[in-house]
Design a protein around this motif. Structure first.
Motif, PDB file in Angstrom:
ATOM      1  N   LEU A 140       4.493   7.930   6.117  1.00 59.59           N
ATOM      2  CA  LEU A 140       5.204   8.226   4.606  1.00 59.59           C
ATOM      3  C   LEU A 140       6.103   9.416   4.748  1.00 59.59           C
ATOM      4  CD1 LEU A 140       1.853   7.641   2.771  1.00 59.59           C
ATOM      5  CD2 LEU A 140       3.841   6.026   2.945  1.00 59.59           C
TER       6      LEU A 140
ATOM      7  N   ARG B 231       0.897  -1.250   0.015  1.00 61.50           N
ATOM      8  CA  ARG B 231       0.050   0.049  -0.036  1.00 61.50           C
ATOM      9  C   ARG B 231       0.724   1.457  -0.048  1.00 61.50           C
ATOM     10  NH1 ARG B 231      -4.362   2.251   4.454  1.00 61.50           N
ATOM     11  NH2 ARG B 231      -5.325   3.649   2.817  1.00 61.50           N
ATOM     12  N   TYR B 232       1.674   1.271   0.821  1.00 64.17           N
ATOM     13  CA  TYR B 232       2.614   2.540   1.102  1.00 64.17           C
ATOM     14  C   TYR B 232       3.637   2.608  -0.471  1.00 64.17           C
ATOM     15  CZ  TYR B 232       2.045   3.164   6.017  1.00 64.17           C
ATOM     16  OH  TYR B 232       1.378   3.371   7.310  1.00 64.17           O
TER      17      TYR B 232
ATOM     18  N   LEU C  30       3.891  12.331 -10.007  1.00 59.97           N
ATOM     19  CA  LEU C  30       3.610  13.582  -9.760  1.00 59.97           C
ATOM     20  C   LEU C  30       4.910  14.393  -9.731  1.00 59.97           C
ATOM     21  CD1 LEU C  30       0.589  13.470  -7.561  1.00 59.97           C
ATOM     22  CD2 LEU C  30       0.436  13.953  -9.972  1.00 59.97           C
ATOM     23  N   VAL C  31       5.845  13.917  -9.128  1.00 60.21           N
ATOM     24  CA  VAL C  31       7.244  14.627  -8.931  1.00 60.21           C
ATOM     25  C   VAL C  31       8.455  14.000  -9.225  1.00 60.21           C
ATOM     26  CG1 VAL C  31       8.450  16.128  -7.163  1.00 60.21           C
ATOM     27  CG2 VAL C  31       5.935  15.423  -6.932  1.00 60.21           C
TER      28      VAL C  31
ATOM     29  N   ILE D 158       1.463   4.334  -2.921  1.00 67.66           N
ATOM     30  CA  ILE D 158       1.226   5.864  -2.649  1.00 67.66           C
ATOM     31  C   ILE D 158       2.570   6.316  -3.111  1.00 67.66           C
ATOM     32  CG2 ILE D 158       0.732   7.533  -0.830  1.00 67.66           C
ATOM     33  CD1 ILE D 158      -0.942   5.393   0.601  1.00 67.66           C
ATOM     34  N   PHE D 159       3.675   5.807  -2.677  1.00 69.20           N
ATOM     35  CA  PHE D 159       5.022   6.599  -3.113  1.00 69.20           C
ATOM     36  C   PHE D 159       5.298   6.496  -4.758  1.00 69.20           C
ATOM     37  CE2 PHE D 159       6.798   6.020   1.159  1.00 69.20           C
ATOM     38  CZ  PHE D 159       7.205   7.370   1.566  1.00 69.20           C
TER      39      PHE D 159
ATOM     40  N   VAL E 174      13.921   6.739  -1.971  1.00 68.49           N
ATOM     41  CA  VAL E 174      12.947   6.083  -0.947  1.00 68.49           C
ATOM     42  C   VAL E 174      12.368   4.878  -1.610  1.00 68.49           C
ATOM     43  CG1 VAL E 174      10.627   6.245   0.105  1.00 68.49           C
ATOM     44  CG2 VAL E 174      12.214   8.076   0.497  1.00 68.49           C
TER      45      VAL E 174
ATOM     46  N   PHE F 163      -1.532  11.554   0.597  1.00 68.06           N
ATOM     47  CA  PHE F 163       0.118  11.945   0.366  1.00 68.06           C
ATOM     48  C   PHE F 163       0.416  12.268  -1.019  1.00 68.06           C
ATOM     49  CE2 PHE F 163       4.319  10.605  -0.105  1.00 68.06           C
ATOM     50  CZ  PHE F 163       5.005  11.249   0.984  1.00 68.06           C
ATOM     51  N   PRO F 164       0.187  11.574  -2.007  1.00 69.86           N
ATOM     52  CA  PRO F 164       0.924  12.072  -3.419  1.00 69.86           C
ATOM     53  C   PRO F 164       0.750  13.528  -3.823  1.00 69.86           C
ATOM     54  CG  PRO F 164       0.077   9.846  -3.526  1.00 69.86           C
ATOM     55  CD  PRO F 164      -0.553  10.327  -2.154  1.00 69.86           C
TER      56      PRO F 164
ATOM     57  N   GLU G  91       9.245   8.132   6.384  1.00 67.10           N
ATOM     58  CA  GLU G  91       9.833   7.665   5.487  1.00 67.10           C
ATOM     59  C   GLU G  91      10.475   8.419   4.549  1.00 67.10           C
ATOM     60  OE1 GLU G  91       8.123   3.814   4.490  1.00 67.10           O
ATOM     61  OE2 GLU G  91       9.569   3.429   2.738  1.00 67.10           O
ATOM     62  N   PHE G  92      10.084   9.396   4.148  1.00 66.70           N
ATOM     63  CA  PHE G  92      10.960  10.513   3.315  1.00 66.70           C
ATOM     64  C   PHE G  92      11.876  10.913   3.854  1.00 66.70           C
ATOM     65  CE2 PHE G  92      11.169  14.624   1.342  1.00 66.70           C
ATOM     66  CZ  PHE G  92      11.581  14.365   0.220  1.00 66.70           C
TER      67      PHE G  92
ATOM     68  N   LEU H  56      12.883  11.007  -3.447  1.00 61.60           N
ATOM     69  CA  LEU H  56      11.715  10.131  -3.308  1.00 61.60           C
ATOM     70  C   LEU H  56      12.166   8.749  -4.038  1.00 61.60           C
ATOM     71  CD1 LEU H  56       8.705  10.510  -2.414  1.00 61.60           C
ATOM     72  CD2 LEU H  56       8.199  11.270  -4.669  1.00 61.60           C
TER      73      LEU H  56
ATOM     74  N   ARG I  98      14.793   2.079  -1.865  1.00 64.25           N
ATOM     75  CA  ARG I  98      15.190   1.264  -0.479  1.00 64.25           C
ATOM     76  C   ARG I  98      13.816   0.481  -0.402  1.00 64.25           C
ATOM     77  NH1 ARG I  98      16.155   6.112   2.375  1.00 64.25           N
ATOM     78  NH2 ARG I  98      14.222   6.298   3.178  1.00 64.25           N
ATOM     79  N   ARG I  99      12.664   0.997  -0.723  1.00 70.96           N
ATOM     80  CA  ARG I  99      11.382   0.131  -0.330  1.00 70.96           C
ATOM     81  C   ARG I  99      11.380  -1.370  -1.131  1.00 70.96           C
ATOM     82  NH1 ARG I  99       7.686   2.212   2.502  1.00 70.96           N
ATOM     83  NH2 ARG I  99       6.252   0.543   2.253  1.00 70.96           N
TER      84      ARG I  99
ATOM     85  N   SER J 194      12.142  14.257  -7.986  1.00 70.61           N
ATOM     86  CA  SER J 194      12.765  14.216  -6.597  1.00 70.61           C
ATOM     87  C   SER J 194      13.710  13.147  -6.430  1.00 70.61           C
ATOM     88  CB  SER J 194      11.460  14.145  -5.835  1.00 70.61           C
ATOM     89  OG  SER J 194      11.838  13.803  -4.423  1.00 70.61           O
TER      90      SER J 194
ATOM     91  N   PHE K 165       2.355  16.003  -1.391  1.00 67.04           N
ATOM     92  CA  PHE K 165       3.729  15.904  -1.324  1.00 67.04           C
ATOM     93  C   PHE K 165       3.931  16.779  -2.780  1.00 67.04           C
ATOM     94  CE2 PHE K 165       7.669  14.298  -3.068  1.00 67.04           C
ATOM     95  CZ  PHE K 165       8.434  14.409  -1.961  1.00 67.04           C
ATOM     96  N   SER K 166       3.274  16.373  -3.728  1.00 63.62           N
ATOM     97  CA  SER K 166       3.575  17.139  -5.072  1.00 63.62           C
ATOM     98  C   SER K 166       3.395  18.636  -4.990  1.00 63.62           C
ATOM     99  CB  SER K 166       2.982  16.383  -6.318  1.00 63.62           C
ATOM    100  OG  SER K 166       1.531  16.420  -6.068  1.00 63.62           O
TER     101      SER K 166
ATOM    102  N   MET L  36      -3.770  16.651  -8.538  1.00 69.47           N
ATOM    103  CA  MET L  36      -2.928  17.273  -7.835  1.00 69.47           C
ATOM    104  C   MET L  36      -3.551  18.615  -7.090  1.00 69.47           C
ATOM    105  SD  MET L  36       0.778  18.673  -8.689  1.00 69.47           S
ATOM    106  CE  MET L  36       1.042  20.366  -8.610  1.00 69.47           C
TER     107      MET L  36
ATOM    108  N   ALA M  29       6.242  20.068  -3.176  1.00 71.24           N
ATOM    109  CA  ALA M  29       7.326  20.156  -3.919  1.00 71.24           C
ATOM    110  C   ALA M  29       7.222  21.510  -4.840  1.00 71.24           C
ATOM    111  CB  ALA M  29       7.447  19.002  -4.679  1.00 71.24           C
TER     112      ALA M  29
ATOM    113  N   ALA N 118       2.874   6.893  -6.884  1.00 73.45           N
ATOM    114  CA  ALA N 118       2.069   7.863  -7.256  1.00 73.45           C
ATOM    115  C   ALA N 118       2.486   9.213  -6.875  1.00 73.45           C
ATOM    116  CB  ALA N 118       0.647   7.846  -6.668  1.00 73.45           C
ATOM    117  N   ALA N 119       3.274   9.384  -5.781  1.00 79.02           N
ATOM    118  CA  ALA N 119       3.724  10.743  -5.529  1.00 79.02           C
ATOM    119  C   ALA N 119       5.106  10.797  -6.357  1.00 79.02           C
ATOM    120  CB  ALA N 119       4.435  10.642  -4.058  1.00 79.02           C
TER     121      ALA N 119
END
Lengths: 208, 246
Positions: B87, A101-102, A112-113, A105-106, A122, B53-54, B90-91, A119, A125-126, A116, B57-58, B1, B61, A108-109
């Motif tokens: 999250l 799940r995490y 968008l970015v 989400i990462f 991360v 979160f996404p 973790e970042f 990111l 590492r995951r 990074s 976060f974006s 976003m 950023a 998806a982030a």
């Protein structure tokens, strides 16, 4: 036993969620076998008394009843020893569920970015950690499978004992009918356990 | 976003509102997050739920280097406020989380460890962001039993958590309240139901009326600025809260 999975309408579990459902089914079956193993123990105790009453005509039956009692104890211990593996598997699968799940989400982030670098690191590492979790789960799958196979072999021995008891019952003179009835029950129960363990061996959890 | 809008800026001292996510699923309540920056350091205020979160976060950023966010401030324990904590940690595992002492042992169920949390005592505390001093202002029982708001004396910005929140129709996308009378209708039911104590509300109104506030920033809905800030405080002061309906 048929491996039925209860799921919410229209939602098909997959990946680790499906693994978790399979483990739950395996655990339920183990509990059922442990309960039946205890029943054999009581039945064997009664058979021992019956053989004593029958005297010399049921000496062989008495020996086999003792062996069946010992078999039920061994089977119970073997099945209970699977609990530790089940517990560890539930732990690893739960970690993978949360991890997945995490990670999504990462991802998806990151979509968008994309720039990074932190990111991305991360996520890398995951991914490495996920591979470690999967490797641990794979070891547990093999151990559980191997223990189920051991239990299956033990039950095959129990089947031989139950069938021998049926033969010995025929020599029980005036107690022959009672002994045949008891040995028939033994045979039926051992076959039931055999069927359960055979289903466990084929669980889709072991194909993961 | 989500979109970002700077609501205060003086050099590198900024308040950025992170609002209105068009990609948000309807079953998730819409939330506002706020980023306070000063001297290259950031504080994320009510960082939001796991699922968004996404989007948060974006949005962050686009305005600021997320790795320079030193801490998060959680007004209270709700999932839409702080369930994304794991999250963020973790970042950046060094990130700290400011929250009421009451929740400091509950929130680790969302993430973090003993070194993550700075427990705020009931009377409030100063929180430093790159040398800028913010004040955690008590707002207990509004609605949570351990609840804080955040005041920036320099920027005259007051983050009010769920107080001032309005559940607006989707077509109302304005960042600031335009028509107070029309807006407050969308806030009334929420405040009656979610705010549990008339006494706590009375004390809060007295306390907040003494602060110099240009912008009042709730966690949901439009922001109040100028005279609408006092209008809101007056309206809230007379509202009977802690009722199921009516």
């Amino acid at each position: 036993m048929t491996e039925q999975l209860t799921v919410a309408a229209g939602i098909e579990p997959k990946g680790s969620a499906l693994d978790l459902l399979h483990i739950v089914r395996i655990n339920e079956e183990i509990k059922a076998v442990v309960a039946v193993a205890f029943k054999i123990n009581i039945m064997a105790l009664n058979a021992i008394f019956l053989a004593k009453r029958a005297g010399t005509a049921a000496l062989g039956f008495g020996v086999l009843s003792n062996e069946l009692r010992s078999f039920s104890g061994q089977l119970r211990e073997t099945m209970l020893s699977l609990n530790g593996l089940i517990h560890a598997s539930v732990g690893e699968v739960s970690v993978l569920l949360l991890d997945s799940r995490y990670s999504s989400i990462f991802s998806a982030a990151a979509a968008l970015v994309p720039a990074s670098a932190r990111l991305r690191s991360v996520i890398e590492r995951r991914e490495a950690r996920t591979a470690e979790y999967r490797a641990k789960l794979s070891v547990l799958r093999r151990s559980l499978r191997s223990s189920v196979e051991d239990a299956f072999r033990l039950v095959e021995l129990g089947g031989v004992l139950a069938k021998s008891a049926k033969i010995e019952a025929a020599y029980g003179a005036s107690f022959s009918v009672s002994l045949s009835q008891v040995s028939g029950e033994f045979d039926g129960i051992v076959e039931e356990i055999r069927g359960s363990l055979d289903t466990l061996r084929k669980s889709r959890f072991f194909r993961g | 976003m989500k979109t970002t809008q700077t609501i205060f800026q003086d050099g590198d001292h900024k308040w950025v509102a992170i609002v209105r996510d068009p990609g948000r699923q309807d079953y998730l309540i819409d939330t506002n997050e706020y980023l306070v920056t000063h001297s290259g350091q950031g504080l994320l205020v009510d960082p939001g739920g796991l699922e968004i979160f996404p989007a948060v976060f974006s949005a962050v950023a686009t305005e600021f280097d997320p790795s320079a966010i030193a801490a998060v401030f959680a007004s209270h324990q709700d999932p839409d406020v702080i369930s994304s904590l794991a999250l963020w940690l973790e970042f950046n595992p060094q990130m700290r989380c400011y929250i009421s002492w009451l929740w400091a042992s509950f929130i680790p169920h969302f993430g973090g460890n003993a070194s993550t949390f700075s427990a705020i005592p009931d009377e409030g505390a100063a929180i430093s962001v790159g040398g800028l001093s913010l004040q955690a202002v008590p707002a207990h029982y509004l609605h949570s039993s351990g609840n804080f708001h955040l005041y920036d004396r320099t920027a005259k910005v007051f983050f009010s958590g769920d107080v001032g929140a309005a559940l607006l129709p989707s077509e109302q996308q304005d960042l600031f309240v335009k028509d107070f009378s029309a807006h407050i209708r969308h806030a009334e039911g929420f405040h009656r139901r979610w705010m549990g104590s008339n006494e706590a509300k009375r004390q809060w109104c007295e306390r907040i009326s003494q602060l110099d506030i240009d912008i009042l920033c709730p966690q949901h809905g439009a922001l109040y600025q100028g005279k609408d800030v006092q209008r809101f405080i007056d309206w809230f002061d007379t509202l009977h809260v802690g009722v199921l309906r009516g």
